[in-house]
Design a protein around this motif. Structure first.
Motif, PDB file in Angstrom:
ATOM      1  N   ASN A  20      15.705  20.636 -70.817  1.00  0.00           N
ATOM      2  CA  ASN A  20      15.257  19.960 -69.077  1.00  0.00           C
ATOM      3  C   ASN A  20      14.762  21.064 -68.269  1.00  0.00           C
ATOM      4  N   ASP A  21      13.652  22.035 -68.603  1.00  0.00           N
ATOM      5  CA  ASP A  21      12.999  22.962 -67.289  1.00  0.00           C
ATOM      6  C   ASP A  21      11.938  22.228 -66.521  1.00  0.00           C
ATOM      7  N   GLY A  22      11.821  20.547 -66.942  1.00  0.00           N
ATOM      8  CA  GLY A  22      10.931  19.814 -66.233  1.00  0.00           C
ATOM      9  C   GLY A  22       9.457  19.797 -66.998  1.00  0.00           C
ATOM     10  N   GLU A  23       9.168  20.601 -68.064  1.00  0.00           N
ATOM     11  CA  GLU A  23       7.442  20.071 -68.577  1.00  0.00           C
ATOM     12  C   GLU A  23       8.337  19.530 -70.122  1.00  0.00           C
ATOM     13  N   GLY A  24       6.632  18.974 -70.242  1.00  0.00           N
ATOM     14  CA  GLY A  24       7.263  19.446 -71.705  1.00  0.00           C
ATOM     15  C   GLY A  24       6.552  19.683 -73.223  1.00  0.00           C
ATOM     16  N   LEU A  25       6.560  20.472 -73.305  1.00  0.00           N
ATOM     17  CA  LEU A  25       6.218  21.675 -73.871  1.00  0.00           C
ATOM     18  C   LEU A  25       6.301  21.571 -75.245  1.00  0.00           C
ATOM     19  N   GLU A  26       7.507  20.775 -75.015  1.00  0.00           N
ATOM     20  CA  GLU A  26       8.358  20.707 -76.137  1.00  0.00           C
ATOM     21  C   GLU A  26       7.541  19.670 -77.387  1.00  0.00           C
ATOM     22  N   THR A  27       6.545  18.437 -76.931  1.00  0.00           N
ATOM     23  CA  THR A  27       5.953  17.086 -77.489  1.00  0.00           C
ATOM     24  C   THR A  27       4.789  18.306 -78.193  1.00  0.00           C
ATOM     25  N   HIS A  28       4.661  19.445 -77.645  1.00  0.00           N
ATOM     26  CA  HIS A  28       3.323  19.573 -78.537  1.00  0.00           C
ATOM     27  C   HIS A  28       3.545  21.261 -79.616  1.00  0.00           C
ATOM     28  N   THR A  29       4.711  20.552 -80.054  1.00  0.00           N
ATOM     29  CA  THR A  29       5.480  21.339 -81.297  1.00  0.00           C
ATOM     30  C   THR A  29       5.684  20.874 -81.847  1.00  0.00           C
ATOM     31  N   LEU A  30       6.471  20.927 -82.836  1.00  0.00           N
ATOM     32  CA  LEU A  30       7.312  20.151 -84.061  1.00  0.00           C
ATOM     33  C   LEU A  30       8.508  20.178 -83.918  1.00  0.00           C
ATOM     34  N   GLN A  31       9.016  20.890 -82.302  1.00  0.00           N
ATOM     35  CA  GLN A  31      10.409  20.690 -82.578  1.00  0.00           C
ATOM     36  C   GLN A  31      11.664  19.492 -82.893  1.00  0.00           C
ATOM     37  N   VAL A  32      10.269  18.400 -82.092  1.00  0.00           N
ATOM     38  CA  VAL A  32      11.766  16.987 -81.943  1.00  0.00           C
ATOM     39  C   VAL A  32      10.811  16.466 -82.964  1.00  0.00           C
TER      40      VAL A  32
END
Length: 543
Positions: A274-286
């Motif tokens: 919930n930091d207002g950015e989608g950095l997690e989408t370019h990881t394997l986190q989700v």
């Protein structure tokens, strides 16, 4: 009719000169095809797609049979060669130019003999160079719908400059950009928007299980259109500029992204912290997001796998932290394409901000685009093919024409991030009319002309052989070649000690495009050569 023949039914005037050539008039598109059983499904689909792919034809097209002529194609190869068909478009009185498909000799692959370059079924080295720009796939702008990009004019521009590759930009977000505070729209998008519910851009929410077929039809059409002009297409699968503000503090594209929790009906949340950015989408986190991305990759591959002029780029300038995700996606593309008829090169480009070139070279990528600067490019060592893209280089706003030649003579494949028409609002604006850009474009075409003349498989960057430090050479006893760049003209000393006998001397002046030849020299030692004019010059000494 033999079982390997193709019956092409058309309406209009037909002229035949070795291959079927079409011309004619009409109000509807008249092209239909019947085939003997031995003609493959791919060949059937290709013939029908060619009939639909004239750049001047609006869609949808209507097909109607009109049996007037039987044209015999005794052998239609897998690459299909040059196929021209009669077509006429709805609401047009005259036919557009014949549709042609250049006979690429198969997909690119890294040359085993000289990995600085690609090769194909021909076995020759293929040097890549060309301009690319931000809106060459999706339309974008400050209005909704955004202005339509002039795709046909852009292809003509590339062809006129003798370029042979583009990066095809993908924007993941439907609205907003990191590089402008204003509303900014992108179209088309990869997913359908049936709702229910309203996304943050005021439109219906995305259904991430439903692809927008028009998006993939456009993708395929663009690759075919480029291929008809001998241009390779590096398809950008994802874009790091679509998921964060890049620390610029100007605008944020993430609220317009389909993976934003407020924008889809599937419960997907690409910002779990919930930091207002989608950095997690370019990881394997989700894992759910990775699965969606893999589905998108499969859809892209399915759309273009049968085409030869394809490369893949995983992501444009994802931030540091995306390395494992990118490598995973490289492997996924390769594994999926291994189940398909054709395999294409997969690349990894510079991460930004941050990022280490070592991660690119350690990846499973076939080619890389590292970061760096525009002065004194490093010589390619052959560990991977390098598309040396000004998009990832420091001070690219001060780029000048010598960069093209210094890159070429150091075994690199230079690509230019082109301001083109100035339509895209980049954070650091560049005047699209700056004469330097045209000099760069022209120089890239010149290097491709030289590359077509050289036996690049045998050439290596050998800066040690020329006093300027810029030299591609095959310094063998017989059949030698030395291509030397003089950034400021003057005199250069070239070590010809590895070659015996007489060599021809040729000068090329980039500023005028003029060539002077006729003189000779002898091998066996160091020789000095003085450029015939002031300014930068190219020396070609060869047998």
């Amino acid at each position: 009719m033999s079982r390997s023949q193709v019956l092409v039914r058309t309406q209009g005037n037909i002229e035949s000169g070795g291959m079927p050539v079409a011309s004619g008039r009409g109000k509807l598109l008249h092209a239909n095809h019947s085939f003997e059983d031995s003609v493959t499904t791919r060949q059937r689909l290709w013939a029908r797609f060619v009939a639909r792919s004239l750049p001047r034809c609006p869609l949808p097209l209507r097909l109607k049979a009109s049996p007037m002529l039987r044209t015999r194609l005794t052998s239609l190869p897998a690459t299909f060669g040059f196929v021209m068909m009669l077509v006429s478009c709805a609401d047009q009185n005259t036919v557009g130019p014949p549709v042609t498909q250049p006979a690429f000799a198969g997909p690119l692959r890294v040359s085993p003999d000289n990995p600085r370059y690609f090769t194909d079924g021909s076995g020759r080295a293929i040097y890549l160079t060309g301009s690319h720009t931000w809106l060459n796939f999706q339309d974008a702008g400050f209005t909704d719908p955004p202005p339509v990009f002039g795709w046909s004019a852009y292809l003509a521009f590339l062809q006129a400059h003798h370029h042979n590759i583009i990066r095809l930009y993908r924007w993941e977000q439907a609205k907003w950009s990191a590089e402008t505070p204003s509303d900014y729209w992108f179209d088309p998008m990869a997913y359908q928007r049936p709702g229910p519910g309203t996304a943050l851009d005021g439109k219906l929410k995305f259904d991430l299980t439903k692809f927008n077929q028009a998006y993939f039809d456009r993708l395929r059409r663009h690759v075919i259109d480029a291929g008809q002009r001998g241009i390779y297409v590096s398809i950008m699968l994802f874009n790091g500029w679509s998921i964060e503000d890049k620390g610029l503090g100007i605008g944020n594209p993430w609220p317009g992204h389909p993976f934003h929790r407020a924008n889809n009906i599937n419960g997907i949340d690409g910002d779990p912290n919930n930091d207002g950015e989608g950095l997690e989408t370019h990881t394997l986190q989700v894992p759910e997001i990775t699965a969606l991305q893999e589905a998108y990759v499969r859809k892209v591959v399915d759309a273009v796998n049968d085409l030869d002029n394809v490369l893949y780029e995983i992501s444009n300038e994802s931030r540091t932290g995306a390395e494992a995700w990118q490598d995973s996606m490289i492997v996924y593309v390769k594994h999926y394409e291994a189940t398909k008829p054709k395999q294409h090169p997969v690349g990894m480009t510079a991460l930004w901000p941050g990022g280490s070139n070592a991660d690119l070279f350690a990846s499973a990528a076939d080619w890389v685009s590292p970061n760096g600067d525009t002065t004194a490019p490093p010589a390619a060592d052959g560990s991977k093919g390098i598309l040396f893209d000004s998009d990832h280089l420091c001070c690219s706003t001060s780029l000048e024409e010598p960069w093209v030649w210094t890159s070429f003579t150091r075994g690199l494949n230079p690509l230019f991030m082109d301001p083109y028409d100035g339509a895209f609002p980049v954070a650091i604006q560049r005047d699209p009319n700056d004469p330097r850009w045209e000099q760069i474009r022209v120089a890239m075409g010149y290097t491709l002309t030289f590359a077509d003349r050289l036996n690049l498989l045998a050439m290596r960057p050998r800066g040690d052989l020329a006093s300027t430090g810029y030299c591609l050479a095959n310094p063998v006893a017989q059949g030698a070649a030395y291509l030397v760049y003089l950034p400021t003209g003057g005199t250069v000393t070239v070590d010809l000690s590895g070659t015996s006998g007489t060599l021809k001397i040729e000068w090329f002046i980039p500023s005028t495009g003029q060539t002077s030849a006729g003189a000779t020299t002898t091998g066996g030692g160091a020789r000095s050569f003085t450029a015939p004019t002031s300014g930068d010059a190219v020396l070609y000494v060869h047998q």
